[in-house]
Design an enzyme around this catalytic site. Structure first.
Site, PDB file in Angstrom:
ATOM      1  N   LYS A 119      55.046 -16.954  11.478  1.00  0.00           N
ATOM      2  CA  LYS A 119      56.119 -16.164  12.085  1.00  0.00           C
ATOM      3  C   LYS A 119      57.471 -16.819  11.781  1.00  0.00           C
ATOM      4  CE  LYS A 119      57.506 -14.227  16.575  1.00  0.00           C
ATOM      5  NZ  LYS A 119      57.246 -14.229  18.037  1.00  0.00           N
TER       6      LYS A 119
ATOM      7  N   SER B 231      56.663  -9.710  19.811  1.00  0.00           N
ATOM      8  CA  SER B 231      57.482  -9.862  18.646  1.00  0.00           C
ATOM      9  C   SER B 231      56.756 -10.444  17.427  1.00  0.00           C
ATOM     10  CB  SER B 231      58.682 -10.759  18.965  1.00  0.00           C
ATOM     11  OG  SER B 231      58.253 -12.035  19.376  1.00  0.00           O
TER      12      SER B 231
ATOM     13  N   SER C 112      54.227 -12.095  23.227  1.00  0.00           N
ATOM     14  CA  SER C 112      54.480 -11.839  21.801  1.00  0.00           C
ATOM     15  C   SER C 112      53.362 -12.217  20.848  1.00  0.00           C
ATOM     16  CB  SER C 112      55.759 -12.540  21.365  1.00  0.00           C
ATOM     17  OG  SER C 112      56.861 -11.722  21.694  1.00  0.00           O
TER      18      SER C 112
HETATM   19  N1  GLN Z   1      58.381  -8.594  24.729  1.00  0.00           N
HETATM   20  C1  GLN Z   1      58.930  -9.582  25.624  1.00  0.00           C
HETATM   21  C2  GLN Z   1      60.432  -9.601  25.468  1.00  0.00           C
HETATM   22  O1  GLN Z   1      60.949  -8.729  24.890  1.00  0.00           O
HETATM   23  C3  GLN Z   1      58.356 -10.940  25.312  1.00  0.00           C
HETATM   24  C4  GLN Z   1      58.727 -11.404  23.958  1.00  0.00           C
HETATM   25  C5  GLN Z   1      58.061 -12.690  23.578  1.00  0.00           C
HETATM   26  O2  GLN Z   1      57.004 -13.043  24.079  1.00  0.00           O
HETATM   27  N2  GLN Z   1      58.716 -13.426  22.709  1.00  0.00           N
HETATM   28  O3  GLN Z   1      61.099 -10.459  25.931  1.00  0.00           O
END
Ligand code: GLN
Length: 489
Positions: A82, A157, A181
């Site tokens: 990532k 993400s 994420s």
């Molecule tokens: N989807 C969540 C957010 O938008 C968590 C994102 C993540 O775990 N990096 O903050």
């Protein structure tokens, strides 16, 4: 072996074949690169591919394996990373214009640890900008698409990493998880994704979103692979003061397909309003399977503070983000807007053009929540909620060996469907973010389909109880075929 078969191998299968010299790392890496060139125009999972570098590493790995007595499990096996994790030889953009040209002067600790095993790093995967999002649509570059249905999102993400593993662009990937994420995209793409306990894996070289919640973890094709990647990346690191000097077990040791007598709670708060019928049905079938395997299931488990987790998360995470992202001022590194007459204007323009709309929203929310006069009402209150949630997990684990929930309330949604409605987007993580607030580990594993759309099951464990949740996940995987399905592309 045909390319198609090579790109379906798990880490442990590839490792056996490499050791017996039935395949080479160069063949395996070429197959992954070929797969990338075949499917990338459809799924857009990658931000960078280092073809020559990867093949050179593969040659070196092959040469090493010719004489080595002991070959580590990840040696010679291609991985994608990532783009929130720093790599010295490859740009690290974090999905943002702000870091579009950024090359880190050092490797993250997890990268060093993969390289110590002579893993092959093929490139970097797409993500929501600064890991803020649940669909990959907040990438500054392009959205990644779900290989099971190209009109739908892969989750986020770490969407690029999930897609890469699901399509065979890499054998495994690393993701990061602040509120879901790793697990939510794993669920949406039918792969295995583990968020380790806070402190289990070093975040040195992980670009910070919300430092009290962020963790790096594996995204793999099966549970055994997940354990193998954990063996490589877990453990104390003096360069990350939040990493814990707790001994690292061999995470494959408890993969024994026996869960007789384990007590599993199914907390009703995780079956939120809006949970799709298909998701409920898949979870029911999965729970029945766990019962058949000898687990004792308690449907009456309750963690009432869960209902405050979403609100607390969206105060805590933006607050920390607003502080962490203050460093992007165009002075030391990253994008810098030259067309300005003074330093204030330069900083303002750098941030105006360098950040996308979701990141700006988080910075504004966080700055507000931390500002004088509102700090106690919002940030401090959310911190108190965090303590209550953490204590509630502690109490639950006095009674249960693990908790079982859906990974997400819905199957993957359509591209564009939630972009105008941040609240709907945030709800995609309603089942995963309480786990980050509690600091405990959780895994998402393939647990069914609604038509062709994947459904994930989440297994939550005690702090540093990764072995136990891997064991439950392994037993379930041995008794089901969901993980063997692959998307037609
Ligand atoms: N989807 C969540 C957010 O938008 C968590 C994102 C993540 O775990 N990096 O903050």
């Amino acid at each position: 072996m045909a390319d198609k078969e090579l790109t379906r191998l798990t880490i442990h299968e590839a490792h056996q074949l490499l050791k017996q010299r039935q395949i080479s790392s160069v063949e395996l890496t070429k197959a992954a690169l070929k797969r990338i060139s075949d499917v990338e125009s459809k799924v857009h999972a990658c931000l960078a591919i280092v073809e020559d570098g990867a093949l050179e590493e593969a040659e070196r790995a092959d040469e090493y394996m010719r004489t080595a007595e002991d070959v580590a499990p990840l040696t010679g096996i291609p991985a994608l990373i990532k783009d929130v994790i720093c790599t010295r030889a490859i740009r690290t953009t974090c999905g943002s214009r702000m870091l579009e040209e950024f090359v880190s002067p050092y490797d993250a600790t997890v990268i060093e640890r993969l390289k110590a095993q002579k893993a092959i790093i093929v490139g970097k995967t797409n993500m929501d900008e600064f890991a803020m999002g649940s669909s990959n649509e907040h990438s500054a570059f392009f959205p990644t698409r779900n290989p099971w249905d190209l009109s739908r999102v892969p989750g986020g993400s770490s969407g690029g990493s999930a897609v890469a593993v699901s399509t065979g662009e890499a054998v495994y990937a690393l993701g990061s998880d602040t509120g879901g994420s790793i697990r939510q995209p794993a669920g949406f793409c039918s792969v295995v994704g583990l968020k380790p306990t806070y402190g289990r894996v070093s975040r040195y070289g992980l670009i910070a979103f919300a430092s009290s919640l962020d963790q790096i973890g594996p995204m793999t094709r099966d549970v055994t692979d997940c354990a193998l990647v954990m063996n490589a990346i877990a453990g104390h690191d003096s360069r990350d003061s939040t990493s814990v000097p707790h001994p690292v077990p061999d995470y494959t040791r408890q993969l024994i397909a026996d869960i007789k007598g384990l007590k599993l709670g199914v907390p009703r708060e995780y079956l939120v309003e809006g949970t799709q019928d298909e998701v409920r049905a898949a979870l029911e079938t999965a729970i029945e399977k766990l019962r058949e395997l000898g687990a004792e299931i308690d449907r009456e488990a309750t963690l009432p503070y869960t209902k405050y987790a979403l609100a607390a998360f969206h105060v805590l995470a933006p607050s920390e983000a607003s502080a962490n992202l203050a460093r992007y001022d165009g002075v030391k590194y990253g994008f810098s807007e030259a067309d300005a007459t003074n330093v204030i204007e330069a900083t303002a323009k750098t941030r105006q053009f360098g950040f996308g709309p979701e990141v700006k929203r988080r910075i504004m929310l966080g700055t507000y929540a931390l500002s004088a006069g509102y700090h106690e009402a919002h940030y401090l209150k959310a911190q108190k909620v965090r303590t209550l949630i953490k204590e509630e997990f502690d109490r639950a684990f006095e009674e249960y060996d693990a908790l079982i929930t859906p990974t997400s309330p819905t199957v993957p949604f359509k591209l564009g469907e939630r972009m105008d409605d941040p609240m709907q987007m945030y709800l995609a993580d309603v089942c995963t973010l309480p786990i980050n607030i509690g600091g405990v580990p959780a895994i998402s594993i393939p647990a069914g389909f609604a038509g062709d759309l994947p459904i994930g099951m989440q297994i939550i464990g005690r702090p540093f109880g990764e072995e136990q949740i891997l064991r439950i996940a392994f037993a379930f995987e041995q008794a089901t075929d969901w993980h063997k399905r692959t998307p037609e592309l």
